[in-house]
Design a protein around this motif. Sequence first.
Motif, short mmCIF file in Angstrom:
data_model
loop_
_atom_site.label_atom_id
_atom_site.label_comp_id
_atom_site.label_asym_id
_atom_site.label_seq_id
_atom_site.Cartn_x
_atom_site.Cartn_y
_atom_site.Cartn_z
N PHE A 1 0.75 -1.25 -0.05
CA PHE A 1 0.08 -0.05 0.13
C PHE A 1 0.95 1.35 -0.09
O PHE A 1 0.39 2.44 0.40
CB PHE A 1 -1.11 0.00 1.24
N LEU A 2 2.08 1.12 -0.31
CA LEU A 2 3.02 2.49 0.07
C LEU A 2 2.47 3.45 -1.01
O LEU A 2 2.88 4.82 -0.92
CB LEU A 2 4.48 1.98 -0.32
N ARG A 3 2.01 3.14 -2.19
CA ARG A 3 1.60 4.31 -2.93
C ARG A 3 0.12 4.60 -2.89
O ARG A 3 -0.65 5.34 -3.56
CB ARG A 3 1.81 4.00 -4.48
N VAL A 4 -0.63 3.99 -1.91
CA VAL A 4 -2.05 4.17 -1.71
C VAL A 4 -2.07 5.20 -0.54
O VAL A 4 -1.66 5.29 0.39
CB VAL A 4 -2.66 3.03 -1.17
N THR A 5 -3.06 6.08 -0.80
CA THR A 5 -3.06 7.24 0.21
C THR A 5 -4.34 6.83 1.45
O THR A 5 -4.84 5.82 1.30
CB THR A 5 -3.92 8.49 -0.33
N ARG A 6 -4.25 7.51 2.56
CA ARG A 6 -5.19 7.11 3.41
C ARG A 6 -6.57 7.21 3.21
O ARG A 6 -7.45 6.62 3.44
CB ARG A 6 -4.82 7.92 4.82
#
Length: 452
Positions: free
Chosen positions: A151-156
């Motif tokens: 998820f490192l490129r997925v935003t909160r």
Amino acid sequence: MFAAGDRVVVAVSGGADSVALLDFLVNLREMGLSLVIAHLNHQLRGEESDGDEAFVVRLAADYGLSVETLRVDVREFATRQRLSLEEAGRVARYDFFDEVAARHDARCIALAHHADDQAETVMLRLLRGAGGSGLAAMLPRSADGRYVRPFLRVTRREIEAYLAARNLSFRTDSSNTDTSFLRNRIRHELLPFLAGYNGNIAARLVATAESLAADEELLEQVVAAAFDRLGSFERTGTRLLVKVLTTESRGLRYRLYRHALRLVKGDLARIGSLHLQSIDRLVHDAGSGASLSLPGGCRVTKSYGHLVFTAGGSGEHPMDWEVPVEGPGRYPLPGGSVLVVEPADSPAGLRMTSPTVTFLDGEQAPFPWLVRNFRAGDRFVPLGMTGHKKVKNLLIDCKVPRDRRWRIPLVFSSSHLVWVAGVRAAAEARLTAPTADVLKVEILGLDPLKGL
């Protein structure tokens, strides 16, 4: 990050991010991943922490997955190891995740860090004075492939939308709003303030980290080639040729120091730019025999044309230490190793053992135990022998360096030495055919016969 059929440990706190990650991985049907949930109860928030643990156990049951849980008094661990609360929690978590992965023969450990976490990490390290490697922050996949962050490129915000669309419940950690923690102040105060200058600040920080990570990949290749020319890694430490070092650029010298420290220490925790500058002064200004103590039990010595990096020789460690063991469990020890004690079935061979694992007769080695380091005069009967041997002589015979012997745990039941951990099993409390109460005892993060 994954190959079809991989066994993967999923770190699940019960919070929104990890619940979303777990659900996402479960639904990667085409991958056929074999998932194991790992949850560490930090015991910092009382009933709330216990509620998180119970929630994760129920979640595992809902998905039909195996779950491994562990309770660690992180506050006490932080005090004993002289770490901040945040750092102690991180060390405890990663040690536990590694242990679960080893137990289940998992290919990797999936963590739920996302883009907003990455932005916070970049800012945190910038405030603390990190260089390029530190500002590269977290990687989607660690260098050894052990940790992955899908998820490192997925935003909160995207994670919250996913949870709502899937109608998934999760736990909320009340400590996430506690602004006594620097990371929380960055999240709730600094980044919103900076958004007034650039509304896309989080994305810009993430992009900066990715750019620096690409640079680091190239620079690491340069450093590795330079180390092949002027360095060596031996069981007694890492060596760099001083004469060649002084001809290299300052940037390369500093990176070589970091590389050498990582080899002997395992990480660069608590090593900052001031330490690298001190090492550089040692190279240029000090005479042979001069030395420097660094955090984490490292010493750097200028000796006969070499710069020598060793672990465990700084004098920062306690000369004498003791840790009580009340029963089965996981016990962090001074020096970074961990003793794991658990009930077990009898192994195939009654003398089945290795330097880092032994099996004991629980009736012959009743609790409480005392684990401590070596003292002059310690003696025991090694497994397979009938006479006593001095522990000092054993360590010499096994070529354990003098400056590392303080880390070797000696396990006592009453006054009986039942194991020299990482080195040799004892005849005392050995398994016999009638043994019914079998204990498996393992030391993690310590292998003195291979340079610790």
